[in-house]
Design a protein around this motif. Structure first.
Motif, mmCIF file in Angstrom:
data_model
loop_
_atom_site.group_PDB
_atom_site.id
_atom_site.type_symbol
_atom_site.label_atom_id
_atom_site.label_comp_id
_atom_site.label_asym_id
_atom_site.label_seq_id
_atom_site.Cartn_x
_atom_site.Cartn_y
_atom_site.Cartn_z
ATOM 1 N N HIS A 1 0.876 -1.228 0.113
ATOM 2 C CA HIS A 1 0.113 0.037 0.005
ATOM 3 C C HIS A 1 0.861 1.119 0.112
ATOM 4 C CE1 HIS A 1 -3.532 2.431 1.948
ATOM 5 N NE2 HIS A 1 -3.346 2.839 0.967
ATOM 6 N N ALA A 2 1.990 1.132 0.871
ATOM 7 C CA ALA A 2 2.759 2.488 1.015
ATOM 8 C C ALA A 2 3.429 2.590 -0.388
ATOM 9 C CB ALA A 2 3.848 2.137 1.983
ATOM 10 N N VAL A 3 3.886 1.602 -0.842
ATOM 11 C CA VAL A 3 4.799 1.616 -2.350
ATOM 12 C C VAL A 3 3.805 2.137 -3.569
ATOM 13 C CG1 VAL A 3 5.990 0.399 -3.836
ATOM 14 C CG2 VAL A 3 6.605 0.262 -1.769
ATOM 15 N N GLU A 4 2.668 1.649 -3.518
ATOM 16 C CA GLU A 4 1.608 2.018 -4.557
ATOM 17 C C GLU A 4 1.440 3.440 -4.421
ATOM 18 O OE1 GLU A 4 -1.239 2.407 -7.453
ATOM 19 O OE2 GLU A 4 0.425 0.682 -6.712
ATOM 20 N N ALA A 5 1.244 4.013 -3.169
ATOM 21 C CA ALA A 5 0.958 5.527 -2.752
ATOM 22 C C ALA A 5 2.226 6.452 -3.309
ATOM 23 C CB ALA A 5 0.599 5.908 -1.625
ATOM 24 N N ALA A 6 3.341 5.961 -2.939
ATOM 25 C CA ALA A 6 4.543 6.667 -2.979
ATOM 26 C C ALA A 6 4.807 6.690 -4.620
ATOM 27 C CB ALA A 6 5.881 6.107 -2.203
ATOM 28 N N TRP A 7 4.965 5.427 -5.263
ATOM 29 C CA TRP A 7 5.113 5.513 -6.506
ATOM 30 C C TRP A 7 4.157 6.230 -7.526
ATOM 31 C CZ3 TRP A 7 9.712 3.429 -8.507
ATOM 32 C CH2 TRP A 7 9.702 3.115 -9.928
#
Length: 282
Positions: free
Chosen positions: A222-228
């Motif tokens: 979830h974190a990587v999806e948002a940041a990316w």
């Protein structure tokens, strides 16, 4: 332009990720490969783990090289950039992901092992690395360029047992935002800087920490999806979950003592690190 979707940002690019052997760093590397990057550079102090991830990515048809780089050393960062350029060329997308934390009262921090090392890895390394690759990124306008700096919600609101870590992330936010403004003011609209400010992420780095009221522990995916996705779109700041912005707003409006009471008794921010253990063996 920053703020607008740019689907061609990753395809054909050369991507460099620090702390890429595991956790969110590994996910960023795999995401870059999946979206068509021409080459992915995985930096980490754990050469074997980074090499294993690189080999897996290479087996899928994307050039991926692992580099053992201790980002706490400016000389190692400089040498790492030279080695990366020699093998993969100039960098198009930089993800400053490497970070460490020790959750204890300030007076229990060792000056060298904790304070100096945390500031070097979390705050200074992104500056050193970005300074090395930025001139080439600025000069090459043939494609969109991106810099993603991983900060933290801890850089927006003070919290007990996070004094040095929070300080390092406050530094990242201030520097990252200033860099973004300088590039925009200088007309480098092909190069966007994004600062990611997540609450706790379940990578193991914050094992034992408890999310404040209404603030779930984010999964790495979830974190990587948002940041990316924020980075691709060129968004200046990405904060997750929504309570991070709520906390910033409340802290800005309430008198300090009133905020202290609410953060401690209502939102439970101040007790979120009470049972912190961190990643085993770190």
């Amino acid at each position: 332009m920053p703020g607008k979707p740019a689907p061609d940002v990753v395809a054909g690019s050369t991507v460099l990720i620090t702390g890429a052997a595991r956790g969110m760093g590994e996910l960023y590397a795999r995401r870059a490969a999946r979206e068509g990057a021409a080459a992915v550079a995985l930096w980490d102090v754990d050469q074997d783990a980074a090499a294993a991830v690189a080999a897996d990515i290479s087996a899928q048809g994307v050039r991926a090289d692992a580099f053992r780089v201790d980002v706490s050393s400016p000389d190692a960062v400089r040498d790492g950039v030279a080695a990366t350029r020699e093998r993969l060329g100039d960098i198009d997308i930089l993800v400053n992901n490497a970070g460490i934390v020790r959750g204890v009262p300030f007076w229990e921090h060792d000056v060298h092992r904790d304070i100096d090392l945390t500031m070097r890895i979390n705050a200074l390394a992104p500056m050193w690395l970005t300074r090395e690759v930025l001139p080439a990124m600025m000069a090459d306008r043939s494609r969109a360029k991106r810099i993603l700096n991983i900060a933290s919600a801890a850089g927006t609101i003070a919290n007990p047992n996070m004094s040095v870590y929070a300080s390092s992330k406050w530094a990242v936010i201030g520097w990252s935002e200033s860099l973004r403004l300088e590039l925009a003011r200088s007309g480098h609209d092909h190069l966007a800087v994004t600062t990611f400010c997540p609450s706790y992420v379940s990578t193991g780095m914050f094992a034992g920490a408890r999310g404040p009221l209404l603030t779930p522990i984010l999964t790495p995916d979830h974190a990587v999806e948002a940041a990316w996705t924020g980075m691709i779109a060129g968004r200046p700041i990405v904060s997750k979950p929504w309570t991070v912005k709520l906390g910033m707003a409340a802290r800005g409006v309430l008198p300090t003592r009133a905020w202290d009471w609410a953060a401690d008794r209502v939102f439970q921010v101040y007790s979120s690190m009470d049972h912190f253990t961190g990643r085993k063996g770190a």
